[in-house]
Design a protein around this motif. Sequence first.
Motif, PDB file in Angstrom:
ATOM      1  N   MET A   1       0.970  -1.300  -0.236  1.00  0.00           N
ATOM      2  CA  MET A   1       0.310  -0.102   0.233  1.00  0.00           C
ATOM      3  C   MET A   1       0.843   0.918   0.304  1.00  0.00           C
ATOM      4  O   MET A   1       0.506   2.153  -0.239  1.00  0.00           O
ATOM      5  N   MET A   2       1.598   1.051   1.163  1.00  0.00           N
ATOM      6  CA  MET A   2       3.384   2.637   1.067  1.00  0.00           C
ATOM      7  C   MET A   2       3.400   2.690  -0.332  1.00  0.00           C
ATOM      8  O   MET A   2       4.223   4.082  -1.174  1.00  0.00           O
ATOM      9  N   ARG A   3       3.606   1.339  -1.443  1.00  0.00           N
ATOM     10  CA  ARG A   3       4.441   1.569  -2.990  1.00  0.00           C
ATOM     11  C   ARG A   3       3.739   2.298  -3.403  1.00  0.00           C
ATOM     12  O   ARG A   3       3.853   3.728  -4.173  1.00  0.00           O
ATOM     13  N   HIS A   4       2.499   2.327  -3.263  1.00  0.00           N
ATOM     14  CA  HIS A   4       1.314   2.699  -4.319  1.00  0.00           C
ATOM     15  C   HIS A   4       1.035   4.398  -3.671  1.00  0.00           C
ATOM     16  O   HIS A   4       1.251   5.147  -4.838  1.00  0.00           O
ATOM     17  N   ILE A   5       1.223   4.851  -2.691  1.00  0.00           N
ATOM     18  CA  ILE A   5       0.733   6.587  -1.846  1.00  0.00           C
ATOM     19  C   ILE A   5       2.299   6.685  -3.101  1.00  0.00           C
ATOM     20  O   ILE A   5       1.968   7.385  -2.972  1.00  0.00           O
ATOM     21  N   PHE A   6       3.242   6.726  -2.651  1.00  0.00           N
ATOM     22  CA  PHE A   6       4.420   6.867  -2.632  1.00  0.00           C
ATOM     23  C   PHE A   6       4.601   7.032  -4.713  1.00  0.00           C
ATOM     24  O   PHE A   6       4.912   8.193  -4.633  1.00  0.00           O
ATOM     25  N   ALA A   7       3.976   6.087  -5.075  1.00  0.00           N
ATOM     26  CA  ALA A   7       3.893   6.290  -6.476  1.00  0.00           C
ATOM     27  C   ALA A   7       3.160   7.428  -7.536  1.00  0.00           C
ATOM     28  O   ALA A   7       3.339   8.125  -8.362  1.00  0.00           O
ATOM     29  N   ALA A  34      11.536  -3.768 -19.681  1.00  0.00           N
ATOM     30  CA  ALA A  34      11.518  -3.713 -18.064  1.00  0.00           C
ATOM     31  C   ALA A  34       9.805  -4.242 -18.559  1.00  0.00           C
ATOM     32  O   ALA A  34       9.339  -5.235 -17.491  1.00  0.00           O
ATOM     33  N   TRP A  35       9.562  -3.318 -18.981  1.00  0.00           N
ATOM     34  CA  TRP A  35       7.791  -3.888 -19.393  1.00  0.00           C
ATOM     35  C   TRP A  35       7.800  -5.166 -20.497  1.00  0.00           C
ATOM     36  O   TRP A  35       6.125  -5.529 -20.263  1.00  0.00           O
ATOM     37  N   GLY A  36       8.198  -6.038 -21.036  1.00  0.00           N
ATOM     38  CA  GLY A  36       8.461  -7.017 -22.161  1.00  0.00           C
ATOM     39  C   GLY A  36       8.274  -6.291 -23.246  1.00  0.00           C
ATOM     40  O   GLY A  36       7.002  -7.280 -23.879  1.00  0.00           O
ATOM     41  N   GLN A  37       8.764  -4.477 -23.961  1.00  0.00           N
ATOM     42  CA  GLN A  37       8.388  -4.766 -25.031  1.00  0.00           C
ATOM     43  C   GLN A  37       6.988  -4.309 -25.302  1.00  0.00           C
ATOM     44  O   GLN A  37       6.045  -4.249 -24.684  1.00  0.00           O
ATOM     45  N   LYS A  38       7.217  -4.653 -26.408  1.00  0.00           N
ATOM     46  CA  LYS A  38       5.869  -4.379 -26.936  1.00  0.00           C
ATOM     47  C   LYS A  38       4.719  -5.237 -26.919  1.00  0.00           C
ATOM     48  O   LYS A  38       3.488  -4.556 -25.521  1.00  0.00           O
ATOM     49  N   GLU A  39       4.792  -6.172 -26.603  1.00  0.00           N
ATOM     50  CA  GLU A  39       3.800  -6.975 -26.392  1.00  0.00           C
ATOM     51  C   GLU A  39       3.200  -6.922 -24.565  1.00  0.00           C
ATOM     52  O   GLU A  39       2.045  -7.318 -24.019  1.00  0.00           O
ATOM     53  N   PRO A 124       7.577  -4.894 -12.570  1.00  0.00           N
ATOM     54  CA  PRO A 124       9.019  -4.524 -11.482  1.00  0.00           C
ATOM     55  C   PRO A 124       7.931  -3.234 -10.649  1.00  0.00           C
ATOM     56  O   PRO A 124       7.987  -2.404 -11.176  1.00  0.00           O
ATOM     57  N   PHE A 125       8.148  -2.947  -9.884  1.00  0.00           N
ATOM     58  CA  PHE A 125       8.323  -2.021  -8.819  1.00  0.00           C
ATOM     59  C   PHE A 125       8.727  -0.459  -9.423  1.00  0.00           C
ATOM     60  O   PHE A 125       8.057   0.703 -10.177  1.00  0.00           O
ATOM     61  N   ALA A 126       9.869  -0.664 -10.152  1.00  0.00           N
ATOM     62  CA  ALA A 126      10.936   0.091 -10.534  1.00  0.00           C
ATOM     63  C   ALA A 126      10.267   0.735 -11.969  1.00  0.00           C
ATOM     64  O   ALA A 126      10.676   1.769 -12.300  1.00  0.00           O
ATOM     65  N   ALA A 127      10.007  -0.262 -12.415  1.00  0.00           N
ATOM     66  CA  ALA A 127       9.569  -0.361 -14.021  1.00  0.00           C
ATOM     67  C   ALA A 127       8.555   0.615 -13.606  1.00  0.00           C
ATOM     68  O   ALA A 127       7.364   1.206 -14.750  1.00  0.00           O
ATOM     69  N   GLN A 128       7.453  -0.071 -12.482  1.00  0.00           N
ATOM     70  CA  GLN A 128       6.063   0.923 -12.702  1.00  0.00           C
ATOM     71  C   GLN A 128       6.597   2.719 -12.329  1.00  0.00           C
ATOM     72  O   GLN A 128       5.917   3.500 -12.951  1.00  0.00           O
ATOM     73  N   ASN A 129       7.584   2.755 -11.771  1.00  0.00           N
ATOM     74  CA  ASN A 129       7.652   4.578 -10.962  1.00  0.00           C
ATOM     75  C   ASN A 129       8.390   4.509 -12.349  1.00  0.00           C
ATOM     76  O   ASN A 129       7.905   5.837 -12.676  1.00  0.00           O
ATOM     77  N   GLY A 130       9.159   4.355 -13.605  1.00  0.00           N
ATOM     78  CA  GLY A 130       9.787   4.805 -14.541  1.00  0.00           C
ATOM     79  C   GLY A 130       8.574   4.944 -15.752  1.00  0.00           C
ATOM     80  O   GLY A 130       8.499   6.674 -16.440  1.00  0.00           O
TER      81      GLY A 130
END
Length: 138
Positions: A1-7, A34-39, A124-130
Amino acid sequence: MMRHIFAMAAALTLAWSPVAHAQTPPANDAVYQAWGQKEGIRAVMEDFVQRLMVDPRMAPFFKNTNRERLVTQLTEQLCQEAGGPCTYRGAPMGPAHAGMNIGKGDFNALVEVLQESMDAKNIPFAAQNGMLARLAPM
């Protein structure tokens, strides 16, 4: 939950900044990879659009939306923003959403739904934030 709030806080800080942001191409494709390319991006967008259409906070905004077209446009847009080889040809976000009475609460809900989709597809969390950092200026 905290990571969602931070993001969300990071995304909102960037998104609601009074400084105008120019859309510049990413310096590299690390987020795209990191997101798995276009697919991988498309898989997240398929999940995301499905969630948007049933979320009681978001569904009213998408009730008359062509689901496949939305998935395709979002995939192209996020692929481009992530540093991939795609070109988004849709309308700029400001003009496309003008007059829709979208507020901060709506934006927060959208980010929450996107985070649910990213988690469901094991981004991955870092890729979400990216990605959120790249989308926020829009």
